[in-house]
Design a protein around this motif. Structure first.
Motif, PDB file in Angstrom:
ATOM      1  N   LYS A 133       1.014  -1.112  -0.147  1.00 36.64           N
ATOM      2  CA  LYS A 133      -0.170  -0.030   0.017  1.00 36.64           C
ATOM      3  C   LYS A 133       0.840   1.409   0.143  1.00 36.64           C
ATOM      4  O   LYS A 133       0.542   2.224  -0.672  1.00 36.64           O
ATOM      5  CB  LYS A 133      -0.947  -0.065   1.196  1.00 36.64           C
ATOM      6  N   GLU A 134       1.938   1.240   0.784  1.00 41.53           N
ATOM      7  CA  GLU A 134       2.812   2.281   1.029  1.00 41.53           C
ATOM      8  C   GLU A 134       3.571   2.594  -0.595  1.00 41.53           C
ATOM      9  O   GLU A 134       3.630   3.689  -1.166  1.00 41.53           O
ATOM     10  CB  GLU A 134       4.051   2.080   1.931  1.00 41.53           C
ATOM     11  N   MET A 135       3.838   1.436  -1.044  1.00 37.18           N
ATOM     12  CA  MET A 135       4.603   1.665  -2.512  1.00 37.18           C
ATOM     13  C   MET A 135       3.377   2.087  -3.631  1.00 37.18           C
ATOM     14  O   MET A 135       3.985   2.862  -4.497  1.00 37.18           O
ATOM     15  CB  MET A 135       5.042   0.258  -2.986  1.00 37.18           C
ATOM     16  N   ILE A 136       2.217   1.581  -3.360  1.00 40.05           N
ATOM     17  CA  ILE A 136       1.182   2.220  -4.351  1.00 40.05           C
ATOM     18  C   ILE A 136       1.216   3.704  -4.155  1.00 40.05           C
ATOM     19  O   ILE A 136       1.126   4.401  -5.091  1.00 40.05           O
ATOM     20  CB  ILE A 136       0.032   1.597  -4.146  1.00 40.05           C
ATOM     21  N   LYS A 137       1.019   4.214  -2.879  1.00 38.89           N
ATOM     22  CA  LYS A 137       1.037   5.595  -2.456  1.00 38.89           C
ATOM     23  C   LYS A 137       2.074   6.286  -3.106  1.00 38.89           C
ATOM     24  O   LYS A 137       2.048   7.665  -3.489  1.00 38.89           O
ATOM     25  CB  LYS A 137       0.842   5.773  -0.927  1.00 38.89           C
ATOM     26  N   ARG A 138       3.338   5.859  -3.095  1.00 39.80           N
ATOM     27  CA  ARG A 138       4.446   6.535  -3.431  1.00 39.80           C
ATOM     28  C   ARG A 138       4.420   6.406  -5.109  1.00 39.80           C
ATOM     29  O   ARG A 138       5.509   6.848  -5.762  1.00 39.80           O
ATOM     30  CB  ARG A 138       5.863   5.892  -3.152  1.00 39.80           C
ATOM     31  N   GLY A 139       3.645   5.794  -5.718  1.00 39.99           N
ATOM     32  CA  GLY A 139       3.555   5.607  -7.082  1.00 39.99           C
ATOM     33  C   GLY A 139       4.517   4.601  -7.567  1.00 39.99           C
ATOM     34  O   GLY A 139       4.912   4.638  -8.806  1.00 39.99           O
ATOM     35  N   CYS A 140       5.054   3.735  -6.965  1.00 36.16           N
ATOM     36  CA  CYS A 140       6.036   2.616  -7.164  1.00 36.16           C
ATOM     37  C   CYS A 140       5.358   1.250  -7.707  1.00 36.16           C
ATOM     38  O   CYS A 140       5.918   0.341  -8.155  1.00 36.16           O
ATOM     39  CB  CYS A 140       6.883   2.326  -6.335  1.00 36.16           C
ATOM     40  N   ALA A 141       4.108   1.128  -7.738  1.00 36.72           N
ATOM     41  CA  ALA A 141       3.479   0.012  -7.731  1.00 36.72           C
ATOM     42  C   ALA A 141       1.954   0.191  -8.110  1.00 36.72           C
ATOM     43  O   ALA A 141       1.470   1.077  -7.955  1.00 36.72           O
ATOM     44  CB  ALA A 141       3.208  -0.982  -6.310  1.00 36.72           C
ATOM     45  N   GLU A 168      -4.673   6.829  -5.917  1.00 30.25           N
ATOM     46  CA  GLU A 168      -5.898   6.292  -5.090  1.00 30.25           C
ATOM     47  C   GLU A 168      -6.633   5.428  -5.733  1.00 30.25           C
ATOM     48  O   GLU A 168      -7.393   4.539  -4.941  1.00 30.25           O
ATOM     49  CB  GLU A 168      -6.820   7.735  -4.824  1.00 30.25           C
ATOM     50  N   TRP A 169      -6.915   5.564  -7.152  1.00 28.81           N
ATOM     51  CA  TRP A 169      -7.407   4.506  -7.758  1.00 28.81           C
ATOM     52  C   TRP A 169      -7.000   3.089  -7.458  1.00 28.81           C
ATOM     53  O   TRP A 169      -7.558   2.077  -7.181  1.00 28.81           O
ATOM     54  CB  TRP A 169      -7.174   4.813  -9.509  1.00 28.81           C
ATOM     55  N   HIS A 170      -5.681   2.962  -7.622  1.00 25.00           N
ATOM     56  CA  HIS A 170      -4.775   1.768  -7.344  1.00 25.00           C
ATOM     57  C   HIS A 170      -5.262   1.237  -5.900  1.00 25.00           C
ATOM     58  O   HIS A 170      -5.464  -0.132  -5.720  1.00 25.00           O
ATOM     59  CB  HIS A 170      -3.359   1.737  -7.493  1.00 25.00           C
ATOM     60  N   LEU A 171      -5.187   1.883  -4.770  1.00 23.13           N
ATOM     61  CA  LEU A 171      -5.371   1.565  -3.421  1.00 23.13           C
ATOM     62  C   LEU A 171      -6.636   1.120  -3.405  1.00 23.13           C
ATOM     63  O   LEU A 171      -7.005   0.078  -2.831  1.00 23.13           O
ATOM     64  CB  LEU A 171      -5.176   2.777  -2.625  1.00 23.13           C
ATOM     65  N   ILE A 191       5.332  -4.060  -9.577  1.00 25.12           N
ATOM     66  CA  ILE A 191       6.200  -2.792  -9.310  1.00 25.12           C
ATOM     67  C   ILE A 191       6.765  -2.374 -10.738  1.00 25.12           C
ATOM     68  O   ILE A 191       6.869  -2.861 -11.705  1.00 25.12           O
ATOM     69  CB  ILE A 191       7.358  -3.538  -8.802  1.00 25.12           C
ATOM     70  N   LYS A 192       6.580  -0.841 -10.652  1.00 26.60           N
ATOM     71  CA  LYS A 192       6.912  -0.191 -11.651  1.00 26.60           C
ATOM     72  C   LYS A 192       8.674  -0.165 -11.956  1.00 26.60           C
ATOM     73  O   LYS A 192       9.362   0.227 -11.043  1.00 26.60           O
ATOM     74  CB  LYS A 192       6.549   1.189 -11.464  1.00 26.60           C
ATOM     75  N   THR A 193       8.852  -0.732 -13.099  1.00 24.72           N
ATOM     76  CA  THR A 193      10.507  -1.010 -13.340  1.00 24.72           C
ATOM     77  C   THR A 193      10.679   0.008 -14.506  1.00 24.72           C
ATOM     78  O   THR A 193      10.641   1.112 -14.395  1.00 24.72           O
ATOM     79  CB  THR A 193      10.893  -2.175 -13.206  1.00 24.72           C
ATOM     80  N   ASP A 194      10.964  -0.674 -15.607  1.00 23.26           N
ATOM     81  CA  ASP A 194      11.167   0.045 -16.835  1.00 23.26           C
ATOM     82  C   ASP A 194      10.663  -0.940 -17.952  1.00 23.26           C
ATOM     83  O   ASP A 194      11.166  -2.235 -18.013  1.00 23.26           O
ATOM     84  CB  ASP A 194      12.472   0.007 -17.054  1.00 23.26           C
ATOM     85  N   PRO A 195       9.479  -0.843 -18.387  1.00 27.92           N
ATOM     86  CA  PRO A 195       8.503  -1.537 -19.482  1.00 27.92           C
ATOM     87  C   PRO A 195       9.600  -1.915 -20.724  1.00 27.92           C
ATOM     88  O   PRO A 195       9.224  -2.538 -21.504  1.00 27.92           O
ATOM     89  CB  PRO A 195       7.405  -0.731 -19.921  1.00 27.92           C
ATOM     90  N   LYS A 196      10.562  -1.195 -20.800  1.00 23.96           N
ATOM     91  CA  LYS A 196      11.463  -1.498 -21.883  1.00 23.96           C
ATOM     92  C   LYS A 196      12.977  -2.009 -21.246  1.00 23.96           C
ATOM     93  O   LYS A 196      13.921  -2.259 -21.976  1.00 23.96           O
ATOM     94  CB  LYS A 196      12.092  -0.210 -22.755  1.00 23.96           C
ATOM     95  N   HIS A 197      12.974  -2.457 -20.263  1.00 23.63           N
ATOM     96  CA  HIS A 197      14.176  -3.210 -19.662  1.00 23.63           C
ATOM     97  C   HIS A 197      14.393  -4.446 -20.496  1.00 23.63           C
ATOM     98  O   HIS A 197      13.886  -4.995 -20.985  1.00 23.63           O
ATOM     99  CB  HIS A 197      14.091  -3.701 -18.302  1.00 23.63           C
ATOM    100  N   PRO A 198      16.098  -4.459 -20.594  1.00 24.82           N
ATOM    101  CA  PRO A 198      16.443  -5.416 -21.409  1.00 24.82           C
ATOM    102  C   PRO A 198      16.180  -7.010 -21.158  1.00 24.82           C
ATOM    103  O   PRO A 198      15.952  -7.745 -21.881  1.00 24.82           O
ATOM    104  CB  PRO A 198      18.053  -5.344 -21.553  1.00 24.82           C
ATOM    105  N   ASN A 199      15.862  -7.055 -20.031  1.00 23.27           N
ATOM    106  CA  ASN A 199      15.518  -8.188 -19.457  1.00 23.27           C
ATOM    107  C   ASN A 199      13.992  -8.158 -19.274  1.00 23.27           C
ATOM    108  O   ASN A 199      13.346  -7.609 -18.291  1.00 23.27           O
ATOM    109  CB  ASN A 199      16.285  -8.676 -18.315  1.00 23.27           C
TER     110      ASN A 199
END
Length: 522
Positions: A133-141, A168-171, A191-199
């Motif tokens: 929940k905290e990570m969602i609030k921070r916009g990381c998930a 808020e929507w994600h929460l 978890i938001k990483t990089d949608p274009k990550h090489p792996n």
RNA sequence: GCCGCGGUAGUAUAGCCCGGCCCAGUAUGCGGGCCUUUCGAGCCCGUGACCCGGGUUCAAAUCCCGGCCGCGGCACCA
């Protein structure tokens, strides 16, 4: 530098020794301390926290013992703490085995691993919910509602459009997941990483997903939870919250480390030190948990269980007669290098033999034997030490003229004269199956280089069944041992003279006692 | 296929980061000897390796490049 290099080597050396001897003092103070392990990077005495985190879906094997022993060893070396944590967050595809929690602890205790704290992840679900929940609030998930199509999107470097919704929507959506308003596959937390990550596997990896625990109840918490953290998420959260400073694990986790770092970064946590080592194989033994499981299930009559001595499980090695110290020694010499290691059975056996030799009593046993009658004018009294290092501890064996004894057929065929250990020197009469006494002095046998062989008197002979593990085979041999065997009980380790080391596995009853022993090694 | 990590005697490991003390140490295995009331243990002697090819350098197992081989990962497994 150039100046120095113009000098002859010997000259350089001389100057170095005379003027800079302090440099030579402790350039590399070898590893010796702590059983030969190299120092741990970023380690501070008293502050090191390591952990061993098995999946309780089965018992552990030698490969799992590596991180366990290494973590234990480093925790001890730096006077730190070690944590045992059961990672049981997948009741669907890696369903935990209820008995495994205790079986693993038993194996670890036997290995001499000491842990100071113990956790079970399925009992910490609220912790993971709070952090996400905290990570969602921070916009990381975010909550991904694109179902199967999200995989396809990420493969192309794109992503599910719900990703861009506000926290808020994600929460709200997360609460809906918890309230079981979504079913398996309909919603996941990424978890938001990089949608274009090489792996591609790193691109917005899944942190929590839904598992229908009505259908797949968890052996510890049943159907209580609907939303489950994945390995990578639960591990990151726990390693941080539990204060783990050093993570020692196999190189199959290298990519996971990269994934987990995103959690640390989002939460502003300082990452621990990660050390990845290579795979460990034990030559000639089956190690794979799933393969062992299948073998046992498909051939219940062919295998003795997860502790079958043909398996590389810790329980199997223990039953085979391997000592925990031997396992530790092997793992410490293999160390933490990143390359793979294939341990040969000969090496493990040699290490074990060195430890077993001083503690295993010697007993006479014959197999493929032949009955011989002793010809002697008097009774012979043998005093045979249980162990050559402790000659005062002896058993007495009396053999009189006319008595029968069993000898290895091979010895009878090969030698014309031989010495029965502790008894006397005999001439072999193959026609009459008789042993004619020559003398009792050891000197005679020595000077004539007679073989000194083991024997079993007919009276009081004990039935023995020897189980010999060889690859996937378990050979069974039957033989006879001298009565002194009756003094030992299950789990005792012995050396059958001129035969090899054995561990007593079972004592049955069948026309008197029958000892089942497992052949450890020569 | 893509990403990552490795390749020292039969096996395991030291040395590689900080190039010369390394014609490479140790353990085990193997061969031989000694010792011993076991074909076990112990002691002694011997055997045997820097994946290949280039480069940098006075000097490379150690640094750089290429190749080959091996392993790991590419899950809503751990």
């Amino acid at each position: 530098m150039e100046d120095v290099n113009k000098l002859a080597l010997a000259e350089q050396k001389r100057i170095l020794e005379e003027e800079y001897s302090w440099l030579l003092q402790t350039p590399r103070k070898k590893t010796e301390e702590g059983g030969g392990l190299p120092p741990l990077p970023n380690a501070v005495e008293g502050k090191v926290v390591t952990r061993f985190a098995p999946n309780p879906d089965f018992v552990i094997h030698l490969g799992n013992a590596r991180p366990a022993i290494l973590s234990d060893e480093y925790a001890k070396m730096y006077k730190g703490r070690m944590i045992l944590r059961f990672e049981d967050t997948d009741p669907r595809t890696k369903k935990p085995m209820k008995e495994a929690y205790d079986l693993i602890k038993e194996d670890l205790r036997w290995l001499g691993v000491v842990w100071h704290e113990e956790y079970i992840q399925s009992l910490r679900m609220e912790v993971y919910y709070n952090i996400i929940k905290e990570m969602i609030k921070r916009g990381c998930a975010y909550i991904d509602l694109c179902k199967e199509s999200s995989r396809e999107l990420l493969r192309k470097g794109e992503y599910c459009q719900t990703r861009d919704n506000p926290p808020e929507w994600h929460l709200e959506q997360f609460e809906k997941m918890l309230n079981r308003e979504y079913y398996e596959g309909e919603a996941v937390v990424r978890i938001k990483t990089d949608p274009k990550h090489p792996n591609p596997s790193i691109r917005d990896w899944v942190a929590l997903r839904i598992i229908d625990t009505e259908k797949y109840p968890h052996p510890i918490v049943g159907s209580k939870y609907w939303v489950w953290p994945t390995y990578n998420f639960a591990v990151s959260v726990d390693d941080h919250l539990m204060g783990v400073t050093h993570i020692l694990r196999g190189k199959e986790h290298q990519v996971n480390t990269e994934k987990q770092l995103y959690v640390y970064k989002c939460m502003g946590w300082e990452p621990p030190t990660f050390i990845h080592f290579g795979r460990l194989k034990l030559e000639g033994f089956i190690m794979s948990k799933s393969y062992i499981r299948r073998l046992i299930e498909e051939n219940p009559d062919k295998f003795l269980g997860f502790d079958d001595p043909r398996f590389g499980t810790i329980a199997g090695l223990r039953r085979r007669g391997i000592l925990p110290e031997a396992i530790r020694e092997i793992i410490l010499t293999v160390g933490i290098k990143p390359g793979d290691a294939k341990i040969s059975w000969k090496n493990l056996a040699a290490t074990n033999r060195k430890l077993l030799d001083p503690i295993a009593d010697r007993i006479m046993y014959v197999e493929d034997y032949i009955k011989m009658t002793v010809k002697s004018p008097t009774c012979l009294h043998g005093r045979i030490p249980y162990h050559p290092d402790r000659p005062e501890r002896v058993r007495k064996i009396m053999v009189c003229g006319g008595d029968n004894v069993f000898l290895q057929k091979a010895d009878i065929e090969k030698y014309d004269e031989l010495r029965l250990l502790g008894l006397g020197n005999f001439r072999v009469n193959r026609e009459k199956n008789e042993l004619e006494l020559i003398s009792t002095e050891l000197e005679y046998a020595r000077s004539r280089k007679l073989p000194i062989v083991q024997f079993v008197p007919e009276r009081g002979a004990v039935n023995v069944k020897v189980l010999i593990p060889e690859g996937l085979e378990l050979k069974v041999k039957e033989g006879l041992a001298e009565p002194a065997l009756l003094e030992y009980s299950v789990d005792d380790r012995l050396q059958f003279m001129r035969y090899g080391f054995v561990r007593i596995d079972k004592i049955g009853e069948k026309n008197g006692k029958i000892y089942n022993v497992i052949y450890t090694h020569s």
